[in-house]
Design a protein around this motif. Structure first.
Motif, PDB file in Angstrom:
ATOM      1  N   ASN A  12       0.818  -1.213   0.000  1.00  0.00           N
ATOM      2  CA  ASN A  12       0.000   0.000   0.000  1.00  0.00           C
ATOM      3  C   ASN A  12       0.851   1.261   0.000  1.00  0.00           C
ATOM      4  OD1 ASN A  12      -2.432  -1.414   0.049  1.00  0.00           O
ATOM      5  ND2 ASN A  12      -2.291  -1.682   2.263  1.00  0.00           N
ATOM      6  N   LEU A  13       2.030   1.182  -0.609  1.00  0.00           N
ATOM      7  CA  LEU A  13       2.943   2.318  -0.591  1.00  0.00           C
ATOM      8  C   LEU A  13       2.317   3.559  -1.223  1.00  0.00           C
ATOM      9  CD1 LEU A  13       5.778   3.273   0.178  1.00  0.00           C
ATOM     10  CD2 LEU A  13       6.551   2.521  -2.063  1.00  0.00           C
ATOM     11  N   GLY A  14       1.662   3.407  -2.351  1.00  0.00           N
ATOM     12  CA  GLY A  14       1.023   4.544  -3.005  1.00  0.00           C
ATOM     13  C   GLY A  14      -0.049   5.174  -2.133  1.00  0.00           C
ATOM     14  N   ALA A  51      -1.800   9.479   1.464  1.00  0.00           N
ATOM     15  CA  ALA A  51      -2.342   9.881   2.761  1.00  0.00           C
ATOM     16  C   ALA A  51      -1.424  10.894   3.442  1.00  0.00           C
ATOM     17  CB  ALA A  51      -2.533   8.654   3.652  1.00  0.00           C
ATOM     18  N   THR A  52      -0.116  10.710   3.303  1.00  0.00           N
ATOM     19  CA  THR A  52       0.833  11.660   3.883  1.00  0.00           C
ATOM     20  C   THR A  52       0.709  13.018   3.202  1.00  0.00           C
ATOM     21  OG1 THR A  52       2.340   9.850   4.404  1.00  0.00           O
ATOM     22  CG2 THR A  52       3.266  12.054   4.436  1.00  0.00           C
ATOM     23  N   LEU A  53       0.532  13.024   1.888  1.00  0.00           N
ATOM     24  CA  LEU A  53       0.350  14.289   1.169  1.00  0.00           C
ATOM     25  C   LEU A  53      -0.937  14.990   1.583  1.00  0.00           C
ATOM     26  CD1 LEU A  53       1.580  13.445  -2.435  1.00  0.00           C
ATOM     27  CD2 LEU A  53       2.734  14.802  -0.697  1.00  0.00           C
ATOM     28  N   VAL A  54      -2.003  14.232   1.776  1.00  0.00           N
ATOM     29  CA  VAL A  54      -3.265  14.817   2.245  1.00  0.00           C
ATOM     30  C   VAL A  54      -3.062  15.417   3.631  1.00  0.00           C
ATOM     31  CG1 VAL A  54      -5.616  14.258   2.994  1.00  0.00           C
ATOM     32  CG2 VAL A  54      -4.747  13.377   0.824  1.00  0.00           C
ATOM     33  N   HIS A  55      -2.338  14.700   4.485  1.00  0.00           N
ATOM     34  CA  HIS A  55      -2.054  15.196   5.841  1.00  0.00           C
ATOM     35  C   HIS A  55      -1.242  16.499   5.770  1.00  0.00           C
ATOM     36  CE1 HIS A  55      -1.522  14.930  10.158  1.00  0.00           C
ATOM     37  NE2 HIS A  55      -0.229  15.142   9.984  1.00  0.00           N
ATOM     38  N   LEU A  56      -0.256  16.544   4.876  1.00  0.00           N
ATOM     39  CA  LEU A  56       0.545  17.751   4.690  1.00  0.00           C
ATOM     40  C   LEU A  56      -0.325  18.901   4.208  1.00  0.00           C
ATOM     41  CD1 LEU A  56       3.269  19.237   4.556  1.00  0.00           C
ATOM     42  CD2 LEU A  56       3.582  18.271   2.268  1.00  0.00           C
ATOM     43  N   HIS A  57      -1.180  18.644   3.236  1.00  0.00           N
ATOM     44  CA  HIS A  57      -2.082  19.683   2.730  1.00  0.00           C
ATOM     45  C   HIS A  57      -2.986  20.206   3.836  1.00  0.00           C
ATOM     46  CE1 HIS A  57      -5.810  21.136   0.804  1.00  0.00           C
ATOM     47  NE2 HIS A  57      -4.959  21.684  -0.062  1.00  0.00           N
ATOM     48  N   ASP A  58      -3.538  19.288   4.623  1.00  0.00           N
ATOM     49  CA  ASP A  58      -4.425  19.697   5.720  1.00  0.00           C
ATOM     50  C   ASP A  58      -3.688  20.545   6.750  1.00  0.00           C
ATOM     51  OD1 ASP A  58      -6.426  18.309   4.446  1.00  0.00           O
ATOM     52  OD2 ASP A  58      -6.359  16.572   5.812  1.00  0.00           O
ATOM     53  N   ASP A  80      -1.058  24.997  10.642  1.00  0.00           N
ATOM     54  CA  ASP A  80      -0.263  24.302  11.661  1.00  0.00           C
ATOM     55  C   ASP A  80       1.148  24.073  11.093  1.00  0.00           C
ATOM     56  OD1 ASP A  80       0.823  22.733  13.626  1.00  0.00           O
ATOM     57  OD2 ASP A  80      -0.831  21.285  13.677  1.00  0.00           O
ATOM     58  N   ASN A  81       1.989  25.091  11.238  1.00  0.00           N
ATOM     59  CA  ASN A  81       3.320  25.038  10.628  1.00  0.00           C
ATOM     60  C   ASN A  81       4.185  23.916  11.182  1.00  0.00           C
ATOM     61  OD1 ASN A  81       2.697  27.188   9.000  1.00  0.00           O
ATOM     62  ND2 ASN A  81       3.623  28.701  10.343  1.00  0.00           N
ATOM     63  N   LEU A  82       4.118  23.678  12.481  1.00  0.00           N
ATOM     64  CA  LEU A  82       4.940  22.628  13.078  1.00  0.00           C
ATOM     65  C   LEU A  82       4.572  21.263  12.502  1.00  0.00           C
ATOM     66  CD1 LEU A  82       7.109  21.803  15.078  1.00  0.00           C
ATOM     67  CD2 LEU A  82       5.345  21.681  16.839  1.00  0.00           C
ATOM     68  N   GLU A  83       3.294  20.990  12.418  1.00  0.00           N
ATOM     69  CA  GLU A  83       2.836  19.710  11.867  1.00  0.00           C
ATOM     70  C   GLU A  83       3.189  19.602  10.386  1.00  0.00           C
ATOM     71  OE1 GLU A  83       1.343  15.923  11.930  1.00  0.00           O
ATOM     72  OE2 GLU A  83       1.646  17.251  13.635  1.00  0.00           O
ATOM     73  N   ALA A  84       3.056  20.700   9.653  1.00  0.00           N
ATOM     74  CA  ALA A  84       3.391  20.699   8.226  1.00  0.00           C
ATOM     75  C   ALA A  84       4.877  20.426   8.023  1.00  0.00           C
ATOM     76  CB  ALA A  84       3.003  22.032   7.597  1.00  0.00           C
ATOM     77  N   THR A 110       5.640  16.753   8.784  1.00  0.00           N
ATOM     78  CA  THR A 110       5.135  15.885   7.725  1.00  0.00           C
ATOM     79  C   THR A 110       6.008  16.003   6.478  1.00  0.00           C
ATOM     80  OG1 THR A 110       2.895  16.133   8.586  1.00  0.00           O
ATOM     81  CG2 THR A 110       3.111  15.296   6.343  1.00  0.00           C
ATOM     82  N   ALA A 111       6.400  17.224   6.136  1.00  0.00           N
ATOM     83  CA  ALA A 111       7.276  17.427   4.975  1.00  0.00           C
ATOM     84  C   ALA A 111       8.607  16.726   5.182  1.00  0.00           C
ATOM     85  CB  ALA A 111       7.484  18.917   4.727  1.00  0.00           C
ATOM     86  N   ARG A 112       9.162  16.808   6.376  1.00  0.00           N
ATOM     87  CA  ARG A 112      10.438  16.136   6.655  1.00  0.00           C
ATOM     88  C   ARG A 112      10.328  14.626   6.492  1.00  0.00           C
ATOM     89  NH1 ARG A 112      12.376  19.718  11.795  1.00  0.00           N
ATOM     90  NH2 ARG A 112      13.348  21.362  10.571  1.00  0.00           N
ATOM     91  N   ALA A 113       9.166  14.071   6.791  1.00  0.00           N
ATOM     92  CA  ALA A 113       8.976  12.628   6.624  1.00  0.00           C
ATOM     93  C   ALA A 113       9.000  12.234   5.153  1.00  0.00           C
ATOM     94  CB  ALA A 113       7.655  12.203   7.260  1.00  0.00           C
ATOM     95  N   LEU A 114       8.691  13.183   4.269  1.00  0.00           N
ATOM     96  CA  LEU A 114       8.667  12.900   2.839  1.00  0.00           C
ATOM     97  C   LEU A 114      10.014  13.115   2.157  1.00  0.00           C
ATOM     98  CD1 LEU A 114       5.292  14.651   1.934  1.00  0.00           C
ATOM     99  CD2 LEU A 114       5.734  12.182   1.953  1.00  0.00           C
ATOM    100  N   ILE A 115      10.902  13.861   2.789  1.00  0.00           N
ATOM    101  CA  ILE A 115      12.171  14.239   2.161  1.00  0.00           C
ATOM    102  C   ILE A 115      13.278  13.326   2.657  1.00  0.00           C
ATOM    103  CG2 ILE A 115      13.868  16.079   1.891  1.00  0.00           C
ATOM    104  CD1 ILE A 115      11.504  18.051   2.366  1.00  0.00           C
ATOM    105  N   ALA A 116      13.895  12.600   1.718  1.00  0.00           N
ATOM    106  CA  ALA A 116      14.992  11.698   2.077  1.00  0.00           C
ATOM    107  C   ALA A 116      16.309  12.442   2.163  1.00  0.00           C
ATOM    108  CB  ALA A 116      15.099  10.562   1.062  1.00  0.00           C
TER     109      ALA A 116
END
Length: 105
Positions: A48-50, A55-62, A68-72, A75-81
């Motif tokens: 279910n990687l896709g 879901a992570t992108l939706v969470h980032l958008h929300d 909520d800058n801290l949460e954003a 979440t962005a850091r979790a996406l960036i390798a």
């Protein structure tokens, strides 16, 4: 290896140099054969990687929409390798955005 080849090309042909070159060529051939004989490895991805990425992108958008800058940021850091920065030509900070050069990709 390049230094050995250069030395031989320039006339340095001692028995120890020739032995070292022969040993290196034998090792090179062994490694080439090992690569040729290697079986491909099947990489199994999370089924279910896709969906998880979406879901992570939706969470980032929300988080961004809610302000909520801290949460954003988390979440962005979790996406960036990793971040790779390449030097480029100097940019003029006074230039308008349409005239400023884009960084190379």
């Amino acid at each position: 290896m390049a230094h050995l080849v250069d030395a031989i090309a320039n006339g340095l042909r001692s028995p120890s140099l020739q032995a070292k070159l022969s040993a290196l060529e034998t090792e090179r051939d062994r490694l080439r054969q090992a690569l040729a004989d290697a079986k491909p490895i099947n990489i199994r991805l999370m089924p279910n990687l896709g969906h998880a990425y979406r879901a992570t992108l939706v969470h980032l958008h929300d988080a961004i929409t809610a302000g909520d800058n801290l949460e954003a940021v988390e979440t962005a850091r979790a996406l960036i390798a990793r971040v790779v920065i390449h030097p480029g030509p100097p940019r003029n900070p006074q230039a308008s955005p349409s005239k400023a050069s884009s960084p190379p990709c």
